[in-house]
Write a protein that holds these residues in place. Structure first.
Motif, PDB file in Angstrom:
ATOM      1  N   ALA A  13       0.746  -1.160   0.041  1.00 46.42           N
ATOM      2  CA  ALA A  13       0.031  -0.067  -0.072  1.00 46.42           C
ATOM      3  C   ALA A  13       0.808   1.137  -0.027  1.00 46.42           C
ATOM      4  N   GLN A  14       1.788   1.098   0.763  1.00 49.97           N
ATOM      5  CA  GLN A  14       3.042   2.508   0.900  1.00 49.97           C
ATOM      6  C   GLN A  14       3.382   2.561  -0.417  1.00 49.97           C
ATOM      7  N   THR A  15       4.078   1.504  -1.221  1.00 49.58           N
ATOM      8  CA  THR A  15       4.543   1.854  -2.440  1.00 49.58           C
ATOM      9  C   THR A  15       3.568   2.126  -3.554  1.00 49.58           C
ATOM     10  N   PHE A  16       2.425   1.559  -3.405  1.00 51.44           N
ATOM     11  CA  PHE A  16       1.305   1.827  -4.318  1.00 51.44           C
ATOM     12  C   PHE A  16       1.022   3.335  -4.381  1.00 51.44           C
ATOM     13  N   ASP A  17       0.985   3.788  -3.192  1.00 49.56           N
ATOM     14  CA  ASP A  17       0.664   5.526  -2.697  1.00 49.56           C
ATOM     15  C   ASP A  17       1.698   6.160  -3.232  1.00 49.56           C
ATOM     16  N   ARG A  18       2.879   6.050  -3.263  1.00 46.45           N
ATOM     17  CA  ARG A  18       4.019   6.504  -3.914  1.00 46.45           C
ATOM     18  C   ARG A  18       3.842   6.642  -5.304  1.00 46.45           C
ATOM     19  N   LEU A  19       3.475   5.546  -6.092  1.00 50.14           N
ATOM     20  CA  LEU A  19       3.377   5.567  -7.385  1.00 50.14           C
ATOM     21  C   LEU A  19       2.244   6.498  -7.911  1.00 50.14           C
ATOM     22  N   GLY A  24       0.566  11.667  -9.957  1.00 57.56           N
ATOM     23  CA  GLY A  24      -0.351  12.870  -9.639  1.00 57.56           C
ATOM     24  C   GLY A  24       0.450  13.877  -9.968  1.00 57.56           C
ATOM     25  N   GLN A  25       1.732  14.041  -9.861  1.00 63.21           N
ATOM     26  CA  GLN A  25       2.360  15.303 -10.249  1.00 63.21           C
ATOM     27  C   GLN A  25       2.349  16.017 -11.497  1.00 63.21           C
ATOM     28  N   ALA A  26       1.941  14.777 -12.581  1.00 62.46           N
ATOM     29  CA  ALA A  26       2.063  15.118 -13.860  1.00 62.46           C
ATOM     30  C   ALA A  26       0.525  15.168 -14.492  1.00 62.46           C
ATOM     31  N   SER A  67       7.557   6.345 -13.784  1.00 60.72           N
ATOM     32  CA  SER A  67       7.464   6.396 -12.385  1.00 60.72           C
ATOM     33  C   SER A  67       7.824   4.748 -12.045  1.00 60.72           C
ATOM     34  N   VAL A  68       7.813   3.882 -13.066  1.00 58.21           N
ATOM     35  CA  VAL A  68       8.326   2.605 -12.936  1.00 58.21           C
ATOM     36  C   VAL A  68       9.702   2.271 -13.797  1.00 58.21           C
ATOM     37  N   GLN A  69      10.413   3.419 -14.018  1.00 59.16           N
ATOM     38  CA  GLN A  69      11.749   3.378 -14.756  1.00 59.16           C
ATOM     39  C   GLN A  69      11.397   2.303 -16.011  1.00 59.16           C
ATOM     40  N   GLY A  70      10.343   2.580 -16.549  1.00 53.76           N
ATOM     41  CA  GLY A  70      10.099   1.777 -17.817  1.00 53.76           C
ATOM     42  C   GLY A  70      10.256   2.597 -19.121  1.00 53.76           C
ATOM     43  N   THR A  71      10.071   1.953 -20.337  1.00 51.20           N
ATOM     44  CA  THR A  71       9.993   2.730 -21.439  1.00 51.20           C
ATOM     45  C   THR A  71       8.460   2.859 -21.900  1.00 51.20           C
ATOM     46  N   ASN A  72       8.486   3.803 -22.818  1.00 55.06           N
ATOM     47  CA  ASN A  72       7.010   4.033 -23.242  1.00 55.06           C
ATOM     48  C   ASN A  72       6.988   4.426 -24.725  1.00 55.06           C
ATOM     49  N   ASN A  73       6.094   3.745 -25.545  1.00 60.37           N
ATOM     50  CA  ASN A  73       6.017   4.122 -26.825  1.00 60.37           C
ATOM     51  C   ASN A  73       4.374   4.636 -27.377  1.00 60.37           C
ATOM     52  N   ARG A  74       4.396   5.508 -28.228  1.00 60.99           N
ATOM     53  CA  ARG A  74       2.923   5.531 -28.618  1.00 60.99           C
ATOM     54  C   ARG A  74       2.710   5.593 -30.166  1.00 60.99           C
TER      55      ARG A  74
END
Length: 325
Positions: A13-19, A24-26, A67-74
């Motif tokens: 729950a703590q980690t989930f809330d941090r994510l 939420g900043q973006a 947030s999860v140090q991952g890659t993203n493509n559109r």
């Protein structure tokens, strides 16, 4: 596999809330949508967003990946988009004297499939295998996309010109369907005051690694579900099939999807067990898009949300036990 402990649930729950807080900043003022999106990711499913343009769908995908140090493509879906534009192609390398696979944009932690209902059914179906199996097959050779892997697909409202309703089989592949919607006035003012920042997700720092996301997904799967809750989910699914307005109700895959989401949802609230309230909260985003309504009932004004609301209110929920294993 042993069930989750209360201590593990508290950490989850703590980690989930941090994510959620990081994204939420973006994406300002949209914590509820972000919580659903991360629930979808940690249940190892895919998310469908039906929204008007300009509501922050791309920002959500980018912020989650950051947030999860991952890659993203559109991938921008258009009527002339080919399946190979999604999955990738095999090209002959003259120097090496061999065929070489060039990955398509689907190879990323989070893939934003924008305006998916503008593409041809053939191209839409190119996403099906990778969404379900976690790999693509090109020229008879399988290529894994890795974990975590999540497709966030957006579709314009059906009434808009040049859009095609997604087939039921493809809708069923999405774990959840929801909408971002417009922010409230206070959030809009805050967004406008920072108009110089074109993409708020660029400044985000990772909260966890992609490996930690995989471990969280595996941990969430061990959340305890009482047989009475499983019976409740099964009864709700049956009622959706028997409702007079529905031609096709919720399948067994749909019932499994709801249980998977409830496990993550419970852990995200610091519990190592699922409550009937979790089922009620998630029934709409997980099930409403899986309905096929009877044509006459739809013409008369029936909606999947209304039918589901009636079913949930009609089926009695099991009473919470004093002690839960």
């Amino acid at each position: 596999m042993s069930t989750m402990t209360p201590e593990q649930a508290a950490w989850f729950a703590q980690t989930f809330d941090r994510l959620v807080g990081n994204v939420g900043q973006a994406l300002l003022g949209k914590a509820d949508v972000v919580r659903l999106a991360f629930t979808c990711m940690l249940a190892e499913g895919h998310l469908l967003l039906e929204d008007a343009p300009g509501t922050g769908k791309t920002s959500l995908a980018r912020a989650m990946a950051a947030s999860v140090q991952g890659t993203n493509n559109r991938i921008q879906f258009t009527p002339d988009l080919l399946p190979s534009d999604v999955t990738g192609v095999t090209i002959y390398d003259q120097k090496a004297g061999a065929f070489e696979f060039h990955q398509g944009p689907v190879f990323a932690s989070i893939v934003l499939a924008d305006e998916i209902n503008r593409a041809s059914p053939k191209t839409q179906s190119a996403l099906l295998e990778v969404m379900e199996e976690g790999h693509v097959t090109v020229d008879g050779v399988g290529h894994s996309v890795g974990r975590p892997f999540m497709v966030i697909a957006t579709q314009n409202p059906i009434e808009q010109a040049g859009t095609y309703r997604l087939p039921e089989a493809q809708l069923d592949r999405f774990l959840m369907k929801t909408s971002v919607g417009y922010p409230d006035r206070a959030s809009t003012v805050e967004i406008l005051s920072g108009a110089a920042v074109r993409d708020r997700s660029q400044g985000l720092t990772p909260v966890v690694t992609t490996q930690a996301v995989v471990e969280m997904a595996e941990l969430a799967a061990t959340t305890y579900v009482d047989p009475a809750v499983l019976e409740y989910v099964s009864q709700l699914a049956e009622e959706t099939r028997e409702a007079p307005e529905t031609r096709v109700g919720v399948s067994v895959r749909g019932a499994l999807a709801l249980v998977r989401c409830c496990k993550v949802w419970a852990a995200a609230h610091g519990r190592h067990y699922v409550l009937p309230d979790d089922v009620k909260e998630l029934a709409h985003p997980v099930w409403a898009h899986r309905f096929t309504l009877d044509a006459e009932a739809e013409f008369a004004g029936a909606t999947a949300d209304a039918v589901l609301a009636r079913v949930v209110s009609a089926v009695p929920a099991p009473q919470e036990k004093a002690r839960i294993a």
